[in-house]
Design a protein around this motif. Structure first.
Motif, PDB file in Angstrom:
ATOM      1  N   LEU A   1       0.790  -1.228   0.000  1.00  0.00           N
ATOM      2  CA  LEU A   1       0.000   0.000   0.000  1.00  0.00           C
ATOM      3  C   LEU A   1       0.825   1.283   0.000  1.00  0.00           C
ATOM      4  CD1 LEU A   1      -2.845  -1.128   2.399  1.00  0.00           C
ATOM      5  CD2 LEU A   1      -2.884  -0.966  -0.096  1.00  0.00           C
ATOM      6  N   SER A   2       2.113   1.195   0.237  1.00  0.00           N
ATOM      7  CA  SER A   2       2.953   2.395   0.240  1.00  0.00           C
ATOM      8  C   SER A   2       2.971   3.078  -1.121  1.00  0.00           C
ATOM      9  CB  SER A   2       4.386   2.062   0.645  1.00  0.00           C
ATOM     10  OG  SER A   2       4.430   1.657   1.979  1.00  0.00           O
ATOM     11  N   LEU A   3       3.114   2.300  -2.170  1.00  0.00           N
ATOM     12  CA  LEU A   3       3.163   2.873  -3.514  1.00  0.00           C
ATOM     13  C   LEU A   3       1.834   3.543  -3.889  1.00  0.00           C
ATOM     14  CD1 LEU A   3       5.056   3.129  -6.071  1.00  0.00           C
ATOM     15  CD2 LEU A   3       3.729   1.225  -6.964  1.00  0.00           C
ATOM     16  N   PRO A   4       0.673   2.877  -3.742  1.00  0.00           N
ATOM     17  CA  PRO A   4      -0.577   3.554  -4.088  1.00  0.00           C
ATOM     18  C   PRO A   4      -0.864   4.778  -3.210  1.00  0.00           C
ATOM     19  CG  PRO A   4      -0.973   1.212  -3.676  1.00  0.00           C
ATOM     20  CD  PRO A   4       0.467   1.466  -3.453  1.00  0.00           C
ATOM     21  N   CYS A   5      -0.473   4.732  -1.940  1.00  0.00           N
ATOM     22  CA  CYS A   5      -0.640   5.920  -1.082  1.00  0.00           C
ATOM     23  C   CYS A   5       0.198   7.070  -1.628  1.00  0.00           C
ATOM     24  CB  CYS A   5      -0.246   5.617   0.362  1.00  0.00           C
ATOM     25  SG  CYS A   5      -1.456   4.651   1.267  1.00  0.00           S
ATOM     26  N   GLY A   6       1.407   6.756  -2.061  1.00  0.00           N
ATOM     27  CA  GLY A   6       2.263   7.775  -2.663  1.00  0.00           C
ATOM     28  C   GLY A   6       1.685   8.309  -3.959  1.00  0.00           C
ATOM     29  N   LEU A   7       1.101   7.418  -4.766  1.00  0.00           N
ATOM     30  CA  LEU A   7       0.462   7.866  -6.014  1.00  0.00           C
ATOM     31  C   LEU A   7      -0.620   8.900  -5.716  1.00  0.00           C
ATOM     32  CD1 LEU A   7       0.040   4.459  -7.896  1.00  0.00           C
ATOM     33  CD2 LEU A   7       1.424   6.399  -8.676  1.00  0.00           C
TER      34      LEU A   7
ATOM     35  N   ILE B   1      -2.101  13.896   3.956  1.00  0.00           N
ATOM     36  CA  ILE B   1      -1.537  12.641   4.429  1.00  0.00           C
ATOM     37  C   ILE B   1      -2.464  11.552   3.921  1.00  0.00           C
ATOM     38  CG2 ILE B   1      -1.032  11.219   6.449  1.00  0.00           C
ATOM     39  CD1 ILE B   1      -0.573  13.849   7.995  1.00  0.00           C
ATOM     40  N   VAL B   2      -1.890  10.522   3.306  1.00  0.00           N
ATOM     41  CA  VAL B   2      -2.694   9.420   2.778  1.00  0.00           C
ATOM     42  C   VAL B   2      -2.285   8.143   3.499  1.00  0.00           C
ATOM     43  CG1 VAL B   2      -3.320   8.066   0.740  1.00  0.00           C
ATOM     44  CG2 VAL B   2      -2.856  10.521   0.508  1.00  0.00           C
ATOM     45  N   THR B   3      -3.269   7.469   4.058  1.00  0.00           N
ATOM     46  CA  THR B   3      -3.046   6.174   4.694  1.00  0.00           C
ATOM     47  C   THR B   3      -4.024   5.176   4.075  1.00  0.00           C
ATOM     48  OG1 THR B   3      -4.581   6.734   6.480  1.00  0.00           O
ATOM     49  CG2 THR B   3      -2.234   7.134   6.886  1.00  0.00           C
ATOM     50  N   ALA B   4      -3.730   3.902   4.255  1.00  0.00           N
ATOM     51  CA  ALA B   4      -4.596   2.876   3.679  1.00  0.00           C
ATOM     52  C   ALA B   4      -4.789   1.749   4.674  1.00  0.00           C
ATOM     53  CB  ALA B   4      -3.987   2.334   2.394  1.00  0.00           C
ATOM     54  N   GLU B   5      -5.918   1.087   4.524  1.00  0.00           N
ATOM     55  CA  GLU B   5      -6.187  -0.079   5.359  1.00  0.00           C
ATOM     56  C   GLU B   5      -6.927  -1.121   4.534  1.00  0.00           C
ATOM     57  OE1 GLU B   5     -10.365   0.820   7.597  1.00  0.00           O
ATOM     58  OE2 GLU B   5      -8.572   1.670   8.516  1.00  0.00           O
TER      59      GLU B   5
ATOM     60  N   ILE C   1     -10.863  -5.686  -0.619  1.00  0.00           N
ATOM     61  CA  ILE C   1     -11.348  -4.329  -0.339  1.00  0.00           C
ATOM     62  C   ILE C   1     -10.231  -3.517   0.316  1.00  0.00           C
ATOM     63  CG2 ILE C   1     -13.013  -2.944   0.950  1.00  0.00           C
ATOM     64  CD1 ILE C   1     -14.899  -5.405   0.836  1.00  0.00           C
ATOM     65  N   CYS C   2     -10.017  -2.320  -0.212  1.00  0.00           N
ATOM     66  CA  CYS C   2      -8.989  -1.435   0.317  1.00  0.00           C
ATOM     67  C   CYS C   2      -9.574  -0.035   0.458  1.00  0.00           C
ATOM     68  CB  CYS C   2      -7.792  -1.418  -0.625  1.00  0.00           C
ATOM     69  SG  CYS C   2      -6.373  -0.581   0.059  1.00  0.00           S
ATOM     70  N   LYS C   3      -9.267   0.605   1.593  1.00  0.00           N
ATOM     71  CA  LYS C   3      -9.723   1.976   1.832  1.00  0.00           C
ATOM     72  C   LYS C   3      -8.505   2.882   1.981  1.00  0.00           C
ATOM     73  CE  LYS C   3     -14.073   0.971   4.134  1.00  0.00           C
ATOM     74  NZ  LYS C   3     -14.878   1.185   5.345  1.00  0.00           N
ATOM     75  N   PHE C   4      -8.573   4.025   1.320  1.00  0.00           N
ATOM     76  CA  PHE C   4      -7.522   5.028   1.396  1.00  0.00           C
ATOM     77  C   PHE C   4      -8.110   6.257   2.075  1.00  0.00           C
ATOM     78  CE2 PHE C   4      -6.520   2.313  -2.130  1.00  0.00           C
ATOM     79  CZ  PHE C   4      -5.155   2.120  -2.011  1.00  0.00           C
ATOM     80  N   GLN C   5      -7.484   6.671   3.161  1.00  0.00           N
ATOM     81  CA  GLN C   5      -7.948   7.868   3.861  1.00  0.00           C
ATOM     82  C   GLN C   5      -7.038   9.036   3.505  1.00  0.00           C
ATOM     83  OE1 GLN C   5      -9.293   7.807   8.006  1.00  0.00           O
ATOM     84  NE2 GLN C   5      -7.857   9.473   8.385  1.00  0.00           N
ATOM     85  N   ILE C   6      -7.661  10.111   3.079  1.00  0.00           N
ATOM     86  CA  ILE C   6      -6.942  11.325   2.703  1.00  0.00           C
ATOM     87  C   ILE C   6      -7.279  12.387   3.737  1.00  0.00           C
ATOM     88  CG2 ILE C   6      -6.676  13.124   0.941  1.00  0.00           C
ATOM     89  CD1 ILE C   6      -7.766  10.937  -1.067  1.00  0.00           C
ATOM     90  N   GLU C   7      -6.261  12.819   4.460  1.00  0.00           N
ATOM     91  CA  GLU C   7      -6.449  13.858   5.468  1.00  0.00           C
ATOM     92  C   GLU C   7      -5.759  15.133   4.972  1.00  0.00           C
ATOM     93  OE1 GLU C   7      -5.341  14.829  10.112  1.00  0.00           O
ATOM     94  OE2 GLU C   7      -5.207  12.760   9.395  1.00  0.00           O
ATOM     95  N   LEU C   8      -6.565  16.136   4.666  1.00  0.00           N
ATOM     96  CA  LEU C   8      -6.015  17.381   4.141  1.00  0.00           C
ATOM     97  C   LEU C   8      -5.272  18.126   5.231  1.00  0.00           C
ATOM     98  CD1 LEU C   8      -9.023  18.642   1.980  1.00  0.00           C
ATOM     99  CD2 LEU C   8      -7.225  17.023   1.391  1.00  0.00           C
ATOM    100  N   GLN C   9      -4.148  18.708   4.846  1.00  0.00           N
ATOM    101  CA  GLN C   9      -3.332  19.489   5.762  1.00  0.00           C
ATOM    102  C   GLN C   9      -3.499  20.972   5.391  1.00  0.00           C
ATOM    103  OE1 GLN C   9      -1.176  17.681   8.214  1.00  0.00           O
ATOM    104  NE2 GLN C   9      -2.890  16.422   7.527  1.00  0.00           N
ATOM    105  N   LYS C  10      -3.882  21.760   6.342  1.00  0.00           N
ATOM    106  CA  LYS C  10      -4.045  23.181   6.080  1.00  0.00           C
ATOM    107  C   LYS C  10      -2.677  23.843   6.065  1.00  0.00           C
ATOM    108  CE  LYS C  10      -8.413  22.678   5.958  1.00  0.00           C
ATOM    109  NZ  LYS C  10      -9.042  22.512   4.697  1.00  0.00           N
TER     110      LYS C  10
END
Length: 155
Positions: free
Chosen positions: A116-122, A135-139, A145-154
């Protein structure tokens, strides 16, 4: 990308992970894979947005990622997009390409996290190129089934 290119991409991805695992005893290979994904994501988005008008807001950018960007890489749109309207988005792919042919046992689920490191980086690179710092994390809940969480940084 056509079917033979999918095979090449999958083999390349798997071989790259194997290479980094073997060469990096200190486990920094995941950071290197994420960085490779980041640079690749930036390049892909630059190429596919060259004739696209400016996006109105961050939600339009995320929708673009879910439809156009995901389709360029995985030949399908994401299956689900959720947001809390406070800077967190969750992208779900119910048949994530890298996991569609993997055994669904717990042992393999734990091993798949390395992929998941590569797709999170993509994702992070693509969003960065479009002006979103995140910040992108995945679980993995249940393979594939894969979920990618995108947390926007202000800024």
């Amino acid at each position: 990308m056509n079917a033979p290119m999918d095979v090449v991409f999958n083999l390349f991805h798997g071989n790259m992970i194997d290479y980094f695992i073997q060469k990096n005893e200190n486990k920094d290979y995941l950071d290197k894979l994420e960085f490779i994904g980041f640079k690749t994501g930036q390049s892909i988005v630059e190429r596919i947005t060259k004739d696209t008008p400016k996006f109105k807001n961050e939600l339009d950018i995320i929708k673009f990622i879910c439809k156009e960007f995901w389709t360029q890489i995985y030949h399908k749109q994401v299956d689900n997009l959720k947001t809390n309207h406070q800077g967190i988005y969750v992208i779900q792919d119910n048949d994530f390409m890298f996991f569609s042919k993997v055994s669904k046992t717990k042992k393999f689920t734990e091993e798949c996290v390395k992929f998941l490191s590569l797709p999170c980086g993509l994702l992070r690179g693509a969003l960065s190129q479009l002006g979103i710092n995140c910040i992108v994390t995945a679980e993995i809940e249940n393979l594939p089934i894969c979920k990618f969480q995108i947390e926007l940084q202000k800024s």
